[in-house]
Design a protein around this motif. Structure first.
Motif, short mmCIF file in Angstrom:
data_model
loop_
_atom_site.label_atom_id
_atom_site.label_comp_id
_atom_site.label_asym_id
_atom_site.label_seq_id
_atom_site.Cartn_x
_atom_site.Cartn_y
_atom_site.Cartn_z
N ASP A 231 -3.69 3.90 -1.42
CA ASP A 231 -4.47 3.85 -0.29
C ASP A 231 -3.75 4.64 0.97
O ASP A 231 -2.62 4.72 0.96
N ASP A 232 -4.49 4.93 1.92
CA ASP A 232 -3.85 5.68 3.08
C ASP A 232 -3.66 4.70 4.46
O ASP A 232 -4.85 3.99 4.86
N SER B 11 -8.73 1.61 3.68
CA SER B 11 -10.03 1.57 3.49
C SER B 11 -10.45 0.57 2.47
O SER B 11 -11.40 -0.28 2.30
N LYS B 12 -9.15 0.26 1.65
CA LYS B 12 -9.43 -0.65 0.23
C LYS B 12 -9.33 -2.12 0.62
O LYS B 12 -9.31 -3.18 -0.14
N VAL C 56 0.83 -1.18 -0.09
CA VAL C 56 -0.01 0.20 0.11
C VAL C 56 0.95 1.34 -0.14
O VAL C 56 1.71 1.06 0.92
#
Ligand SMILES: C[S@@+](CC[C@H](N)C(=O)[O-])C[C@H]1O[C@@H](n2cnc3c(N)ncnc32)[C@H](O)[C@@H]1O
Ligand SMILES: [Zn+2]
Length: 991
Positions: free
Chosen positions: A544-545, A550-551, A122
């Motif tokens: 994504d963070d 969230s993904k 990520v």
């Protein structure tokens, strides 16, 4: 199941040794040359951490080394794939691993090489996301064919570029690099004087090794040895000469002048003096110094200062940058622009003749080429391929990132001179076109639309990555360097104003040139294909963070290994915008909309366009606030309340919560973190323990950053990175003093085990600290902490965790008989944990090490100075121990008494260390009976200190390395005063 990484048998010594080799030039992983990224972690370290977290603690260390390839005879283990046995393969294939701060991908890449079943990487930033796809996805999916196609289409791009008349006429056919700088209109005489920060063109000693590309931590301008005699492969510099109206540049090339390939010379770079073949040459002194804000006019010799607090030179550069924009918009003429108080100037042309470099002064035609390029740009204005996005307009971090904005470089296109800019823009267009052609070719071959597009995306991505590297190496912030190791714009932790810069022809084989970037790309890709193509892993790269994840939804992982940013170390979003603005263009399309051309989605549209389909202009606007980092300028700009450190800590905490929620109950989390200092642990514990509700199971000191901080003998410092291993399961409460006592008791045994396994210095300290933490962090609440003003975690770290660690280590050296006082503990730990550097007379403790030890031993550095145990020298502390390198041991201890101001005839005893050193001196200078008499006298006068001194002597006699002069001195004392056979407590514990 407890794992190997949690046990004393995790081979941290070997891992660190090989990691250091990997960070040095020549040892770097091939794919790192694709393009620069900050703080990349050595592959062998990442591999060992992952493997160590997946095999049980009783896994044979021998088998482990075979698995990860930690053999003394393997020079670069990271160039070889791990050797996974069939049984282990089965086990690994069931594992799911996540790295939520993936950066340039060392961790996920090694997971794939190990054959971990599912690997998820990520990243927050689009640039890193695209690079990660280029590293992890395409080579695995496409294999060899991809390498060939990238080569072929790269050639196609270059050929078109070569034929482009707009580009062609900007370059001399035989010039590889133009060295440019700036000139300003002198406020005294009104004429233009060049500003030269370094007149050296080449200063390369004969045996300087292969010219390497500078990695991130390079020094940029002015580096290299100051004084050196011997043979030089290259010695050349510039010298100014003046006519009535202008300054010209001459080249002095000693190799040419003397007709020698190697020149024997004595060079004093600071004074600018060169002696060769019986002659003395003067190399001019720089006539500009941005730090001191001074410059000198080469025509009238007047100092160019400023009005009030505004330095003339800076103001002049700002004026040029403003006028440049006005010219491009059509508001002023070229003549007006060139009347600005500053303007670009080409100083020298560099050619490659045979295998040698030739330097030639630039002519007025060379200047003309820049103006020609300006005119072309003017004609192009409005073209969306010229990057007119704003730099982040705020200052960041201690490193002064983006300081160049203070000089009026406020938009990305201003970072390039007109020729550099035209060439980059043309490359964007050609790469875009190549992408279309790849797609058409595949369609003609009968591929489906989707497949053809995906393949075109892969090929085009690499062509764009090579463009990013070119933009990094050929800009007004990419410094020319006399060592001929080319600097690049991002080589510091920011983009700094420099003077002599590289303007590199795209088609010449030169570090950073587009053509060279394509060929290194081929090497990188070949490496990546061989590293990952046989792997059974499934790989996913997500934008994504990490503080939200969230993904990932309901996915759970067996293992999370990650390396979050460290405080204000690197402002990733703002700096990598240098790549972003080029990457976005080369990988997007252009379309017309309401009579204007603009970018339109094509490849990686999720990286460059938001959910509503709007172009994401720059990363800093979209992501800076979500980047886990501490950054005053940033949060002020965006109007965030509170202080930057708290902002960082809360994001780090969020990310630990997010990670904990994605971790299986029996899963392991392993985090890299950049420092061993107490403050670093505070932030980490707040995030991992208090927020993430995880406990520390073990920790290791890892060599990750510069080779300077590496654990090689004689180079031990306590400010290495830490790797902490976390587990779920924090519960209950306990009295802190009870936990302390238990931790010291248990961890002194751990310390002993670690020492038996060969750990020393910082490795030992951090490993024991990890074990101490495992005692404290298993509880949700600790009660009975002594009252202080400090926040809870700080109180815990400073008053309990560090002291428990220090005490556990001291005990493992057997010094338990007498309770050691803080200064004695400090002295002992400095002696056993810190190594002396070669050629130094005494151990020197850098600031962090000194602080760590003083906190751990509850002693005060000022007090230690007063007691003449340490002596402060600028930012470090010299340990006032018996001197190394003395002819006789008695000289070594005599010297210590002298510097410690301790008179052996009438000693004024302050501490147990005084008693120790007196005993050491008496034992070696006096006859046995006389020595005993003196010792008894000391014992009678200061019984407590005497016992403590004897405990110290025993610990030093058994714990010091053989080369330490105090070992023998302490042995003499112990032998003379203790009945034989008592032995040391070290052996006592072993029983
Ligand atoms: C220390 S670097 C990782 C380096 C990596 N281990 C390697 O070897 O190349 C940290 C990375 O975290 C990324 N990052 C920062 N904040 C983030 C966030 N909120 N979510 C995801 N990634 C983030 C940065 O862009 C940076 O690339
Ligand atoms: Zn002047």
């Amino acid at each position: 199941m407890s794992t190997l990484i949690e046990s004393p048998h995790f081979p941290i010594n070997e891992i660190n040794e090989f990691s250091a080799g990997e960070k040095r030039g020549g040892g770097r992983p091939d794919f790192w040359e694709m393009v620069f990224w900050w703080t990349r972690k050595p592959l062998i370290g990442a591999r060992s951490v992952i493997a160590g977290a997946l095999v049980p603690s009783n896994f044979s260390p021998f088998e482990f080394k075979r698995l990860v390839r930690l053999w003394p005879e393997t020079k670069s283990p990271h160039r070889e794939n791990p050797s996974v046995s069939p049984r282990l393969k089965e086990h690994l294939s069931k594992v799911k691993l996540l790295d939520p701060f993936a950066g340039f991908g060392s961790i996920p890449l090694e997971a794939v090489r190990l054959g971990v079943g599912e690997v998820v990487a990520v990243e927050l930033l689009p640039t890193a996301y695209v690079f990660l796809k280029a590293i992890l996805e395409y080579p695995r999916e496409r294999g060899e064919r991809l390498v060939k196609d990238v080569e072929r289409w790269g050639e196609w791009v270059l050929e078109r570029l070569r034929e482009d008349p707009d580009v062609k006429e900007l370059y001399d056919e035989d010039v590889a690099v133009y060295i440019g700088s700036w000139e300003v209109k002198c406020p005294h005489c009104g004429r233009y004087t060049p500003l030269v920060g370094n007149w050296w063109l080449a200063r390369v000693p004969e045996r300087a090794g292969r010219a390497e590309e500078a990695e991130g931590e390079g020094e940029g301008e002015g580096e290299g040895e100051e004084v050196r005699s011997g043979a030089f492969r290259r010695l050349a510099w510039m010298a100014p000469y003046t006519s009535s109206s202008a300054v010209g540049i001459r080249v002095v090339d000693l190799n040419k002048e003397l007709g020698l390939r190697g020149v024997r010379a004595s060079v004093n770079a600071r004074q600018g003096r060169v002696e060769a073949s019986g002659r003395v040459y003067d190399v001019p002194r720089p006539n500009v110094d941005a730090r001191r804000e001074t410059a000198t006019c080469l025509l009238c010799n007047n100092a160019i200062r400023g009005v009030g607090r505004k330095w003339y030179v800076k103001e002049a550069l700002k004026e040029y940058n403003e006028n440049l924009e006005r010219y491009l918009r059509g508001e002023i003429t070229m003549e007006d622009l060139l009347k600005s108080r500053a303007r670009p100037r080409i100083l020298v042309k560099v050619k490659i003749v045979g295998k040698e470099l030739e330097f030639e002064p630039a002519t007025s035609e060379d200047g003309e080429k820049l103006w020609k390029a300006l005119k072309k740009l003017r004609g192009m204005w409005g073209d969306p391929d010229v990057p007119a996005e704003m730099f982040a307009p705020y200052q960041m971090g201690t490193a002064g990132a983006l300081r160049i904005t203070l000089w009026g470089f406020d938009k990305w296109y201003k970072l390039f001179n007109p020729r550099q800019l035209i060439t980059l823009v043309k490359l964007v267009k050609l790469i875009r076109e190549a992408g279309k052609k790849v797609e058409e070719e595949k369609l003609r071959e009968g591929w489906s639309r989707e497949e053809a597009l995906k393949y075109a995306e892969a090929v085009t991505t690499y062509l764009a990555v090579a463009l990013c590297k070119y933009a990094d190496y050929s800009s007004v912030a990419a410094g020319w360097n006399q060592s001929l190791i080319m600097g690049h714009s991002l080589s510091m932790r920011g983009i700094a104003m420099i003077w002599n810069y590289n303007d590199i022809a795209p088609w010449v084989s030169w570090t950073g040139a587009y053509i060279r970037n394509l060929s290194t790309l081929t090497e990188s890709l070949t490496f990546l294909v061989s590293a990952v193509s046989g792997s059974p892993s499934g790989v996913k790269v997500l934008l994504d963070d990490a503080t939200v994840l969230s993904k990932l939804r309901d996915e759970k992982f067996d293992l999370i290994v990650t390396d979050p940013p460290y405080r204000d170390d690197v402002p990733y979003a703002e700096l990598s915008d240098l790549y972003y603005v080029w990457l976005k263009r080369a990988l997007s399309d252009v379309e017309e909309s309401f009579g204007m051309m603009r970018l339109a989605p094509r490849f990686h549209k999720e990286a460059f366009f938001d959910d509503l389909g709007n172009e994401v202009e720059v990363q800093w606007k979209a992501f800076a606030l979500r980047e886990v980092s501490e950054n005053e300028g940033r949060i002020q700009h965006f109007g965030v309340k509170g202080n930057a450190f708290n902002h960082f800590k809360s994001l780090l905490s969020e990310s630990f919560k997010a990670m904990a929620s994605k971790l299986k109950d029996d899963g392991l989390l392993v985090t890299y973190y950049a420092h061993t200092s107490p403050e670093a642990w505070e932030a980490l514990l707040e995030a991992g323990w208090l927020s993430g509700k995880m406990r520390v199971a073990a920790a290791h000191a890892m060599a990750t950053e510069s080779t300077e901080s590496v654990v090689a003998r004689g180079k031990v410092r306590l400010d290495m990175s830490i790797v902490a291993v976390w587990r779920k399961g924090v519960e209950g409460e306990a009295l802190v003093d009870e936990v302390y006592a238990k931790a010291v008791e248990a961890c002194s045994k751990d310390a002993h085990e670690y020492r038996k396994a060969g750990l020393e210095g910082v490795n030992l300290f951090v490993a024991v600290l990890g074990k101490v933490l495992s005692h404290f962090t298993q509880y949700e609440r600790l009660i009975g902490l002594k009252a202080t003003d400090e926040p809870f975690v700080q109180n815990l770290v400073k008053n309990y965790i560090y002291p428990a660690t220090a005490e556990a280590i001291v005990r493992s050296y057997g010094a338990v008989g007498a309770r050691l006082s803080p200064p004695s503990m400090f002295y002992l730990l400095s002696k056993v944990l810190v190594s002396r550097r070669p050629r130094q007379a005494r151990r020197v403790l850098d600031r962090t090490s000194a602080t760590v030890l003083s906190i751990g031993t509850r002693s005060y550095l000022e007090g230690l100075e007063d007691q003449r145990i340490v002596q402060r020298e600028r930012d470090s502390y010299v340990l006032l121990e018996p001197r190394w390198g003395a002819r006789e041991p008695r000289d070594a201890i005599w010297d210590a008494l002298t510097v410690r101001e301790l008179n052996p005839r009438e000693p004024r005893v302050r501490t147990a260390i005084d008693v120790l050193h007196l005993l050491e001196f008496y034992a070696i200078t006096l006859p046995k009976e006389e020595f005993k008499r003196r010792a008894d006298e000391l014992r009678g006068r200061r019984p407590g200190l005497f016992d403590e001194a004897m405990a110290l002597a025993r610990a030093l006699a058994s714990g010091l390395p053989a080369g330490d002069p105090e070992r023998e001195l302490a042995e003499n004392v112990v032998e003379a005063l203790e009945p034989a056979g008592l032995g040391t407590l070290d052996s006592f514990i072993r029983r």
